[in-house]
Motif scaffolding. Structure first.
Motif, PDB file in Angstrom:
ATOM      1  N   PRO A 151     -74.468 -39.256  84.960  1.00 45.02           N
ATOM      2  CA  PRO A 151     -73.560 -38.135  84.652  1.00 45.02           C
ATOM      3  C   PRO A 151     -72.349 -38.152  85.571  1.00 45.02           C
ATOM      4  O   PRO A 151     -72.409 -38.584  86.731  1.00 45.02           O
ATOM      5  N   SER A 152     -71.236 -37.686  85.053  1.00 45.82           N
ATOM      6  CA  SER A 152     -69.995 -37.704  85.832  1.00 45.82           C
ATOM      7  C   SER A 152     -69.982 -36.651  86.925  1.00 45.82           C
ATOM      8  O   SER A 152     -69.288 -36.804  87.933  1.00 45.82           O
ATOM      9  N   ALA A 153     -70.726 -35.569  86.771  1.00 47.72           N
ATOM     10  CA  ALA A 153     -70.756 -34.494  87.764  1.00 47.72           C
ATOM     11  C   ALA A 153     -72.022 -33.676  87.538  1.00 47.72           C
ATOM     12  O   ALA A 153     -72.744 -33.865  86.553  1.00 47.72           O
ATOM     13  N   ILE A 154     -72.269 -32.760  88.480  1.00 53.65           N
ATOM     14  CA  ILE A 154     -73.438 -31.878  88.418  1.00 53.65           C
ATOM     15  C   ILE A 154     -72.954 -30.444  88.605  1.00 53.65           C
ATOM     16  O   ILE A 154     -72.054 -30.169  89.401  1.00 53.65           O
ATOM     17  N   ALA A 155     -73.546 -29.545  87.844  1.00 57.16           N
ATOM     18  CA  ALA A 155     -73.247 -28.118  87.961  1.00 57.16           C
ATOM     19  C   ALA A 155     -74.542 -27.344  87.848  1.00 57.16           C
ATOM     20  O   ALA A 155     -75.535 -27.841  87.296  1.00 57.16           O
ATOM     21  N   LEU A 156     -74.536 -26.126  88.381  1.00 64.00           N
ATOM     22  CA  LEU A 156     -75.705 -25.252  88.333  1.00 64.00           C
ATOM     23  C   LEU A 156     -75.386 -24.031  87.477  1.00 64.00           C
ATOM     24  O   LEU A 156     -74.261 -23.514  87.490  1.00 64.00           O
ATOM     25  N   THR A 157     -76.381 -23.566  86.759  1.00 64.38           N
ATOM     26  CA  THR A 157     -76.245 -22.369  85.934  1.00 64.38           C
ATOM     27  C   THR A 157     -77.414 -21.441  86.219  1.00 64.38           C
ATOM     28  O   THR A 157     -78.531 -21.906  86.470  1.00 64.38           O
TER      29      THR A 157
END
Length: 622
Positions: free
Chosen positions: A116-122
């Motif tokens: 994946p190009s980036a990681i985010a949290l939700t």
């Protein structure tokens, strides 16, 4: 599916079907232009006649061609420029979580798919891949091309991880849980699948743009674009659905080789984390949000809630023993700061709070929660209850049984007290033992000067001193002796709460989007719903009876704290709790419901006697 490649081929076939729908729409838009070109070419070459009928046909075809090209250009521009929906999330840079990025890249290498190009949290118990290559979602990205220079390689999607997973799950469990999600980057990199997804997202964004059009000048063309986009979405809905199912099946099949046994255990933890997160939001966080406070460590609270669940529930026994292993939040450099950002985002999503802290929207820690949230919540609700009671029509309480004639006191009896803290008079045409429920008193109040001689047949009444501060006894007496008071108080409480919520929503809408959103590091996508309302409300509106029961419970708890030495507390699964001698009392609900629903105060009076609460003593309100 026999193999991951089979699933990819099935998804590609459906993607091509979606792209054929796009090509068909383009062909229909170009058809009038093609007819006009044929007619003009026939006239130039002499193959078609030159009579007035042919000239009229050429003019009509030319006009339709220009109109269709303009409308096609309008639809294409709106679809291309419309901003696709973006899930609200907290972006995680590689600098703030190098171990997490390393884990994801190692997992992608094992699965032989692009990372994946980036990681985010939700703030949710779910994980997925999200395409954020649209130019409206960030700075321009460098175009990647294959080594042979044939076709462009699409940018890898962003991995969105549910923040409760990082705090509750162990590192090995998180890796097993993310395996099928990361495996989805393989099919996402296929050019045909990526093009079909971009087309569907563009149509969906165009529908959203047309729905938000308000001005008449822009509304008419945008409504046309919306109709065309909906038509194309209906035509490609089945193909897109089957394509996504095939992509998910291919990713799951590819992830079979990575920690398959541990993935089964991780799936069990997903259900447990979801249960704990739901209880924490609805029972613990929601009362604080309604008071203008937001718990700043929600993800850490999930661990406490699930540990408490493991202690109470024998089915969950053994889950707490995992806490000795390394938690996945250790993969973050500053878990506290990320938990704070995710907690603020959860408050904005599920309650509609502001995007940044302020005087009316401040964080609260778990240690301060009982005093700053629970106690204040009880006293605010008790104050609202007494405010509603004070505004009710003055109603006389039933008179005591008449005493024997020889024992009657010749002195005039004191009038009953209204809930406006004044002495009320009972109208002369009503018997004292059957007061009117909703009719205001017509006589002068005891603390007001009479404007004329007393009415015929009415006894002289002596003014009384003002009633003492708000007491639980007054609430119990009103709900017990007045059959219509419960419904009336419940209705007025509902109206009062609804009015306060409307005012809060109006304040949120007036604030608008804050320029500090970018500084906080939260990607909002389309932001909040119109009117300052939350995108995902946690609970349906409470009924009037539920509000009345909550407010009476708050009044009882205030009386217990002020007169019986009880203390406010926090239960991780049930929210605000009343502690008596350090132990939680969970048996208050039934006596309160008996009073609210049936007008029977005896169970509640027995409970108050057991605890040592003195209902006649005034309580402190906010």
């Amino acid at each position: 599916m026999a193999s991951p490649e089979t699933g990819v081929l099935a998804a590609r076939a459906r993607a091509l079907a979606v792209l054929r729908i796009r090509s068909t729409a383009l062909a229909v838009a170009l058809l009038p232009a093609a007819v006009a070109v044929v007619l003009l070419a026939g006239r130039v070459t002499g193959h078609l006649g030159a009579g007035p009928g042919w000239d009229l046909a050429r003019w009509i075809a030319g006009g339709l061609a220009v109109l269709s090209l303009l409308l096609a250009a309008l639809v294409a521009v709106v679809v291309a420029r419309a901003r696709p929906a973006l899930s609200p999330s907290v972006p995680i840079s590689e600098k703030s979580a190098p171990d997490l990025y390393r884990l994801v890249r190692d997992l992608a290498d094992r699965l032989e798919v692009p990372a994946p190009s980036a990681i985010a949290l939700t703030p949710d118990c779910d994980s997925w891949l999200e395409d954020r290559t649209h130019r409206a979602h960030g700075p321009p990205r460098r175009v990647k091309r294959r080594a042979d220079g044939e076709r462009r390689v699409p940018e890898a999607p962003v991995l969105v991880i549910g923040s409760p997973f990082l705090w509750w799950m162990r590192v090995a469990e998180l890796r097993a849980l993310l395996a099928p999600v990361v495996a989805g980057t393989g099919p996402s990199a296929h050019p045909d699948i990526a093009a079909a997804r971009r087309f569907i997202r563009g149509l969906d964004a165009a529908v959203a743009v047309s729905a938000r059009a308000r001005r008449p000048v822009r509304g008419l063309p945008l409504r046309f674009v919306g109709r065309v986009a909906r038509l194309l979405l209906r035509a490609g809905r089945e193909h897109a659905t089957i394509m996504e199912r095939a992509v998910a099946a291919a990713a799951s099949e590819r992830a079979q080789t990575v920690d398959y046994g541990l993935r089964i255990v991780a799936q069990e933890q997903v259900g447990l984390a979801y249960a704990g997160w739901d209880r924490l939001l609805t029972r613990v966080a929601l009362p604080a949000w309604r008071m203008g406070r937001w718990p700043s460590r929600l993800d850490a609270g999930v661990v406490s809630a699930l540990t408490e669940l493991s202690r109470r529930d024998r089915l969950a026994d053994g889950f707490a023993s995992r806490l000795g292993e390394r938690p996945a939040c250790d993969l973050l450099e500053e878990p506290g700061a990320i938990d704070r950002a995710a907690s603020l985002l959860a408050a904005r999503l599920f309650h509609g709070g502001p995007a940044e802290p302020g005087p009316d929207w401040s964080p609260v820690g778990w240690n301060q929660y009982p005093e700053e949230v629970v106690d204040r919540k009880w006293r605010l609700e008790a104050a609202r209850l007494h405010r509603v009671l004070d505004n009710l029509p003055a109603t006389a309480l039933p008179a005591a049984p008449p005493a024997p004639a020889a024992a009657q006191d010749p002195a005039p009896a004191a009038p009953p007290l209204s809930y406006a803290r004044t002495a009320a008079r009972t109208p002369g045409h009503h018997p004292p033992d059957r007061p009117p429920a909703d009719e205001p008193a017509t006589g002068p109040l005891a603390d007001e000067p009479a404007m004329g001689p007393p009415a015929t047949g009415r006894r002289e009444e002596q003014p009384l001193a003002p009633a003492p501060g708000p007491t639980l006894a007054r609430v119990i007496d009103r709900l017990t002796h007045d059959a219509c008071a419960g419904d009336l108080v419940a209705a007025r409480l509902g109206a009062e709460v609804e009015r306060e919520e409307r005012e809060e929503a109006a304040r949120q809408a007036a604030r608008g989007t804050s320029p500090q959103d970018v500084a906080i590091g939260v990607a909002w996508g389309d932001g909040m719903a119109e009117g300052g309302l939350p995108l995902f409300p946690l609970q349906p509106p409470r009924t009037g009876r539920e509000l009345l029961a909550d407010h009476v419970t708050a009044m009882v708890c205030c009386a217990a704290v002020d007169t019986a030495g009880a203390t406010p507390g926090l239960d991780w699964l049930d929210g605000p709790a009343l502690l008596v001698d350090g132990a939680r009392r969970s048996d208050l609900g039934r006596p309160v419901l008996s009073l609210v629903d049936d007008g029977d105060a005896e169970p509640l009076r027995g409970w108050l006697t057991t605890i040592g609460v003195r209902p006649e003593k005034p309580v402190r309100l906010v």
